[in-house]
Write a protein that holds these residues in place. Structure first.
Motif, mmCIF file in Angstrom:
data_model
loop_
_atom_site.group_PDB
_atom_site.id
_atom_site.type_symbol
_atom_site.label_atom_id
_atom_site.label_comp_id
_atom_site.label_asym_id
_atom_site.label_seq_id
_atom_site.Cartn_x
_atom_site.Cartn_y
_atom_site.Cartn_z
ATOM 1 N N LEU A 214 0.819 -1.208 0.000
ATOM 2 C CA LEU A 214 0.000 0.000 0.000
ATOM 3 C C LEU A 214 0.857 1.264 0.000
ATOM 4 O O LEU A 214 0.517 2.244 -0.661
ATOM 5 C CB LEU A 214 -0.948 -0.001 1.202
ATOM 6 C CG LEU A 214 -2.061 -1.031 1.143
ATOM 7 C CD1 LEU A 214 -2.794 -1.106 2.470
ATOM 8 C CD2 LEU A 214 -3.027 -0.719 0.004
ATOM 9 N N ALA B 158 -5.422 5.906 -2.336
ATOM 10 C CA ALA B 158 -4.212 5.161 -1.975
ATOM 11 C C ALA B 158 -3.710 5.596 -0.601
ATOM 12 O O ALA B 158 -3.294 4.766 0.214
ATOM 13 C CB ALA B 158 -3.136 5.362 -3.037
ATOM 14 N N LYS C 191 -6.098 4.168 2.139
ATOM 15 C CA LYS C 191 -5.874 2.732 2.337
ATOM 16 C C LYS C 191 -4.638 2.505 3.192
ATOM 17 O O LYS C 191 -4.646 1.693 4.113
ATOM 18 C CB LYS C 191 -5.708 2.021 0.986
ATOM 19 C CG LYS C 191 -6.976 1.854 0.216
ATOM 20 C CD LYS C 191 -6.669 1.161 -1.106
ATOM 21 C CE LYS C 191 -7.875 0.976 -1.971
ATOM 22 N NZ LYS C 191 -7.522 0.300 -3.243
ATOM 23 N N TYR C 192 -3.578 3.223 2.866
ATOM 24 C CA TYR C 192 -2.344 3.096 3.632
ATOM 25 C C TYR C 192 -2.561 3.506 5.085
ATOM 26 O O TYR C 192 -2.151 2.797 6.008
ATOM 27 C CB TYR C 192 -1.226 3.939 3.012
ATOM 28 C CG TYR C 192 -0.017 3.993 3.905
ATOM 29 C CD1 TYR C 192 0.873 2.929 3.949
ATOM 30 C CD2 TYR C 192 0.199 5.075 4.746
ATOM 31 C CE1 TYR C 192 1.964 2.947 4.798
ATOM 32 C CE2 TYR C 192 1.286 5.104 5.597
ATOM 33 C CZ TYR C 192 2.157 4.039 5.629
ATOM 34 O OH TYR C 192 3.219 4.060 6.482
#
Length: 83
Positions: free
Chosen positions: A27, A55, A58-59
């Motif tokens: 990720l 992104a 999510k990380y």
């Protein structure tokens, strides 16, 4: 219940923790790639911005999960991003 000299529950926890650590590395790579794409594109549109933000989210979600589990990763530092 022990079978063949090892505890199944501990093994499942260890396997899950290892998968979490692998996931956060992927990720983080995806987030970095999205940031680089956004910086490289001359005409940044809403879709590129949204992909970069997704992104990042999510990380950050995975980062919080790993922190809750007190896991350590050799690749990701605790100060990897600014709040």
């Amino acid at each position: 219940m022990q079978m063949f000299g090892f505890n199944k529950r501990k093994d499942f926890k260890q396997i899950y923790d290892e998968e979490l650590l692998k996931s956060i590395n992927l990720l983080k790579r995806d987030w970095n790639q999205a940031q680089q794409t956004q910086m490289a594109v001359a005409d940044v549109d809403d879709q590129i911005i949204a992909q970069t933000e997704l992104a990042k989210q999510k990380y950050e979600f995975m980062y919080r999960q790993i922190r809750k589990r007190n896991l350590k990763n050799n690749w990701i530092q605790s100060n990897v991003y600014d709040h």
